[in-house]
Design a protein around this motif. Structure first.
Motif, PDB file in Angstrom:
ATOM      1  N   SER A 104     119.944  58.394  18.530  1.00  9.96           N
ATOM      2  CA  SER A 104     118.559  58.670  17.667  1.00  9.96           C
ATOM      3  C   SER A 104     117.255  58.620  18.276  1.00  9.96           C
ATOM      4  CB  SER A 104     118.932  57.668  16.485  1.00  9.96           C
ATOM      5  OG  SER A 104     118.543  56.378  17.086  1.00  9.96           O
ATOM      6  N   ALA A 105     117.210  58.207  19.586  1.00  8.56           N
ATOM      7  CA  ALA A 105     115.810  57.934  20.186  1.00  8.56           C
ATOM      8  C   ALA A 105     116.499  58.028  21.700  1.00  8.56           C
ATOM      9  CB  ALA A 105     115.206  56.680  19.936  1.00  8.56           C
ATOM     10  N   ILE A 106     115.255  58.871  22.498  1.00  7.36           N
ATOM     11  CA  ILE A 106     115.486  58.366  24.081  1.00  7.36           C
ATOM     12  C   ILE A 106     114.011  58.168  24.538  1.00  7.36           C
ATOM     13  CG2 ILE A 106     115.850  59.956  26.245  1.00  7.36           C
ATOM     14  CD1 ILE A 106     117.473  61.865  24.483  1.00  7.36           C
ATOM     15  N   ALA A 107     114.099  56.949  25.322  1.00  7.06           N
ATOM     16  CA  ALA A 107     112.812  56.761  25.926  1.00  7.06           C
ATOM     17  C   ALA A 107     112.922  56.874  27.392  1.00  7.06           C
ATOM     18  CB  ALA A 107     112.511  55.276  25.707  1.00  7.06           C
ATOM     19  N   TRP A 108     111.657  57.328  28.116  1.00  8.01           N
ATOM     20  CA  TRP A 108     111.620  57.484  29.246  1.00  8.01           C
ATOM     21  C   TRP A 108     110.719  56.480  30.096  1.00  8.01           C
ATOM     22  CZ3 TRP A 108     114.954  61.155  30.016  1.00  8.01           C
ATOM     23  CH2 TRP A 108     114.988  62.226  29.001  1.00  8.01           C
ATOM     24  N   ASP A 109     111.483  55.793  31.098  1.00  9.97           N
ATOM     25  CA  ASP A 109     110.822  54.738  31.749  1.00  9.97           C
ATOM     26  C   ASP A 109     110.151  53.602  30.853  1.00  9.97           C
ATOM     27  OD1 ASP A 109     111.225  55.803  34.291  1.00  9.97           O
ATOM     28  OD2 ASP A 109     109.116  56.226  34.720  1.00  9.97           O
ATOM     29  N   TYR A 110     111.091  53.385  29.772  1.00  9.23           N
ATOM     30  CA  TYR A 110     111.115  52.180  29.025  1.00  9.23           C
ATOM     31  C   TYR A 110     109.610  52.515  28.211  1.00  9.23           C
ATOM     32  CZ  TYR A 110     114.400  50.682  32.178  1.00  9.23           C
ATOM     33  OH  TYR A 110     115.567  50.714  32.857  1.00  9.23           O
ATOM     34  N   GLY A 111     109.156  53.677  27.952  1.00  8.73           N
ATOM     35  CA  GLY A 111     108.076  54.055  27.004  1.00  8.73           C
ATOM     36  C   GLY A 111     106.883  54.252  28.024  1.00  8.73           C
ATOM     37  N   GLN A 112     106.940  54.174  29.248  1.00 11.64           N
ATOM     38  CA  GLN A 112     105.733  54.382  30.325  1.00 11.64           C
ATOM     39  C   GLN A 112     105.543  55.916  30.725  1.00 11.64           C
ATOM     40  OE1 GLN A 112     103.920  51.159  31.438  1.00 11.64           O
ATOM     41  NE2 GLN A 112     104.948  50.963  29.347  1.00 11.64           N
ATOM     42  N   ALA A 113     106.551  56.683  30.515  1.00 13.32           N
ATOM     43  CA  ALA A 113     106.342  57.930  30.817  1.00 13.32           C
ATOM     44  C   ALA A 113     106.715  59.277  29.719  1.00 13.32           C
ATOM     45  CB  ALA A 113     107.564  58.328  32.029  1.00 13.32           C
ATOM     46  N   ALA A 114     106.144  60.044  29.807  1.00 16.09           N
ATOM     47  CA  ALA A 114     106.200  60.929  28.205  1.00 16.09           C
ATOM     48  C   ALA A 114     107.335  61.996  28.482  1.00 16.09           C
ATOM     49  CB  ALA A 114     104.689  61.762  28.790  1.00 16.09           C
ATOM     50  N   SER A 115     108.009  61.998  29.535  1.00 11.56           N
ATOM     51  CA  SER A 115     109.200  63.041  29.920  1.00 11.56           C
ATOM     52  C   SER A 115     109.899  62.750  30.889  1.00 11.56           C
ATOM     53  CB  SER A 115     108.732  64.505  29.904  1.00 11.56           C
ATOM     54  OG  SER A 115     107.891  64.708  30.969  1.00 11.56           O
ATOM     55  N   ALA A 116     111.112  63.303  30.875  1.00 11.17           N
ATOM     56  CA  ALA A 116     112.129  63.161  31.940  1.00 11.17           C
ATOM     57  C   ALA A 116     111.642  63.512  33.200  1.00 11.17           C
ATOM     58  CB  ALA A 116     113.411  63.980  31.752  1.00 11.17           C
ATOM     59  N   GLU A 117     110.758  64.296  33.531  1.00 14.77           N
ATOM     60  CA  GLU A 117     110.101  64.870  34.673  1.00 14.77           C
ATOM     61  C   GLU A 117     109.530  63.674  35.556  1.00 14.77           C
ATOM     62  OE1 GLU A 117     109.625  66.942  31.938  1.00 14.77           O
ATOM     63  OE2 GLU A 117     111.582  67.864  32.665  1.00 14.77           O
ATOM     64  N   ASP A 118     108.728  63.118  34.621  1.00 13.09           N
ATOM     65  CA  ASP A 118     108.112  61.994  35.416  1.00 13.09           C
ATOM     66  C   ASP A 118     108.932  60.752  35.494  1.00 13.09           C
ATOM     67  OD1 ASP A 118     105.947  64.011  35.234  1.00 13.09           O
ATOM     68  OD2 ASP A 118     105.538  63.081  33.174  1.00 13.09           O
ATOM     69  N   ALA A 119     109.975  60.649  35.044  1.00 17.74           N
ATOM     70  CA  ALA A 119     110.499  59.399  34.649  1.00 17.74           C
ATOM     71  C   ALA A 119     111.718  58.942  35.707  1.00 17.74           C
ATOM     72  CB  ALA A 119     111.232  59.185  33.390  1.00 17.74           C
ATOM     73  N   ARG A 120     111.859  57.719  35.821  1.00 17.00           N
ATOM     74  CA  ARG A 120     112.945  57.159  36.811  1.00 17.00           C
ATOM     75  C   ARG A 120     114.040  56.732  35.983  1.00 17.00           C
ATOM     76  NH1 ARG A 120     111.429  52.409  40.670  1.00 17.00           N
ATOM     77  NH2 ARG A 120     113.523  53.005  41.265  1.00 17.00           N
ATOM     78  N   PHE A 121     113.749  56.285  34.908  1.00 22.05           N
ATOM     79  CA  PHE A 121     115.027  55.828  33.905  1.00 22.05           C
ATOM     80  C   PHE A 121     115.100  56.545  32.570  1.00 22.05           C
ATOM     81  CE2 PHE A 121     114.747  52.428  36.889  1.00 22.05           C
ATOM     82  CZ  PHE A 121     115.969  52.034  37.136  1.00 22.05           C
ATOM     83  N   CYS A 122     116.228  56.610  32.023  1.00 20.97           N
ATOM     84  CA  CYS A 122     116.036  57.172  30.648  1.00 20.97           C
ATOM     85  C   CYS A 122     116.778  56.358  29.850  1.00 20.97           C
ATOM     86  CB  CYS A 122     116.985  58.444  30.819  1.00 20.97           C
ATOM     87  SG  CYS A 122     117.992  59.129  29.501  1.00 20.97           S
ATOM     88  N   THR A 123     116.568  55.897  28.661  1.00 23.60           N
ATOM     89  CA  THR A 123     116.929  54.867  27.752  1.00 23.60           C
ATOM     90  C   THR A 123     117.501  55.374  26.297  1.00 23.60           C
ATOM     91  OG1 THR A 123     115.641  53.163  28.674  1.00 23.60           O
ATOM     92  CG2 THR A 123     116.759  52.591  26.936  1.00 23.60           C
ATOM     93  N   LEU A 124     118.537  55.474  26.000  1.00 25.05           N
ATOM     94  CA  LEU A 124     119.273  56.026  24.935  1.00 25.05           C
ATOM     95  C   LEU A 124     119.533  54.925  23.607  1.00 25.05           C
ATOM     96  CD1 LEU A 124     119.524  58.281  26.915  1.00 25.05           C
ATOM     97  CD2 LEU A 124     121.751  59.082  25.714  1.00 25.05           C
ATOM     98  N   THR A 125     119.022  55.199  22.623  1.00 26.12           N
ATOM     99  CA  THR A 125     119.458  54.356  21.319  1.00 26.12           C
ATOM    100  C   THR A 125     120.625  55.076  20.690  1.00 26.12           C
ATOM    101  OG1 THR A 125     117.251  53.635  21.233  1.00 26.12           O
ATOM    102  CG2 THR A 125     118.650  53.404  19.368  1.00 26.12           C
ATOM    103  N   VAL A 126     121.697  54.252  20.472  1.00 27.38           N
ATOM    104  CA  VAL A 126     122.616  54.936  19.635  1.00 27.38           C
ATOM    105  C   VAL A 126     122.911  54.158  18.451  1.00 27.38           C
ATOM    106  CG1 VAL A 126     125.415  55.641  19.914  1.00 27.38           C
ATOM    107  CG2 VAL A 126     123.945  55.544  21.837  1.00 27.38           C
ATOM    108  N   GLU A 127     123.304  55.036  17.333  1.00 23.67           N
ATOM    109  CA  GLU A 127     123.283  54.787  15.991  1.00 23.67           C
ATOM    110  C   GLU A 127     124.635  54.697  15.995  1.00 23.67           C
ATOM    111  OE1 GLU A 127     120.702  53.392  14.007  1.00 23.67           O
ATOM    112  OE2 GLU A 127     119.169  54.075  15.248  1.00 23.67           O
ATOM    113  N   ARG A 128     125.574  53.767  15.206  1.00 20.45           N
ATOM    114  CA  ARG A 128     126.927  53.928  14.944  1.00 20.45           C
ATOM    115  C   ARG A 128     127.274  54.318  13.547  1.00 20.45           C
ATOM    116  NH1 ARG A 128     130.127  49.803  14.961  1.00 20.45           N
ATOM    117  NH2 ARG A 128     131.638  51.068  15.864  1.00 20.45           N
TER     118      ARG A 128
END
Ligand code: SAM
Length: 248
Positions: free
Chosen positions: A224-248
């Motif tokens: 349901s959501a993807i964050a880049w660098d825990y909200g510190q980056a705007a997109s995958a290109e600039d980010a080191r980490f990707c965080t996914l929220t999964v709804e069951r």
């Protein structure tokens, strides 16, 4: 799967984990997880809680949280950090033996890269389905793979001060035939490790954000959501980490 009795990398580095990988996390992941945990409608389960870097922040905030990890030495560090009341269990994330009332499961700091195949993901999913209550969320992060990191050459990662001495780490990453990676690390710290270089190795599988999303949706639920660098980056290109929220 790890056989009980065999020391794994984290067993060996538990006493220096906070100065090592803990200190290498330069992004505000703990604050991100704390914010997410505050929104949960019930207890939180942290998988791979390690030395309690994230768990301690949740407990200090008054949240109900339980940590599991397969490494006993790491859990001993967590015990020292989080206190005698903290709920800490030695458990493999692929063999969860908890029955369910958790509203949120956290898998921080690239824990899922230790899932090397579909069977591992399936085992995680089965365990979580027993452990989480209905409409629970799962939050998973992973570093975003960059090709130049797996060139098979030894490189110095860092030299950093630790308890008045220099802790020095070298690393070599090699691609394995099945597409996973073998990571070897060498640690030197004067007066520690019986005067020797401490060597560890582990196998991980790096996932691109697209692969991670597909695996989550195949095994765990809707992303349901993807964050880049825990909200510190705007997109995958600039980010080191990707965080996914999964709804069951
Ligand atoms: C990078 S550390 C992260 C620790 C902590 N969550 C943090 O953010 O500092 C990864 C942790 O996951 C644990 N771990 C690795 N594979 C695991 C598995 N299959 N089941 C449970 N824990 C595992 C390791 O023992 C280690 O403590």
């Amino acid at each position: 799967m790890h056989r009980p009795g065999l020391p794994v990398s984290y067993d060996r580095i538990a006493t220096i984990y906070d100065a090592d990988m803990g200190a290498s996390m330069a992004l505000p992941d703990v604050g991100y997880y704390l914010e997410q945990a505050r929104l949960a409608a019930g207890p939180v389960l942290e998988l791979g809680c390690g030395s309690g870097r994230v768990l301690q922040a949740l407990l200090a905030d008054g949240l109900l949280a339980v940590g599991i990890d397969r490494s006993l030495p790491m859990l001993q560090q967590a015990r020292a950090r989080c206190g005698s009341e903290a709920s800490l269990l030695q458990m493999d994330m692929r063999q969860l033996a908890l029955r369910g009332h958790f509203a949120l499961a956290l898998l921080p700091y690239s824990l899922v890269t230790y899932l090397l195949d579909e069977a591992g993901w399936q085992a995680l999913a089965e365990g979580l389905s027993q452990t989480l209550k209905e409409r629970a969320r799962i939050i998973i992060d992973a570093f975003i793979p960059r090709p130049q990191l797996a060139d098979g050459r030894w490189m110095r990662d860092y030299a950093r001060r630790h308890q008045g001495r220099w802790l020095v780490r070298h690393k070599r990453i090699q691609q394995v035939n099945d597409g996973s990676h073998r990571i070897e690390r060498r640690y030197r710290l004067p007066g520690a490790f019986d005067g020797r270089t401490l060597c560890t190795h582990e196998q991980i599988r790096a996932y691109t954000p697209t692969q991670l999303q597909a695996l989550c949706e195949r095994h765990l639920g809707r992303v349901s959501a993807i964050a880049w660098d825990y909200g510190q980056a705007a997109s995958a290109e600039d980010a080191r980490f990707c965080t996914l929220t999964v709804e069951r």
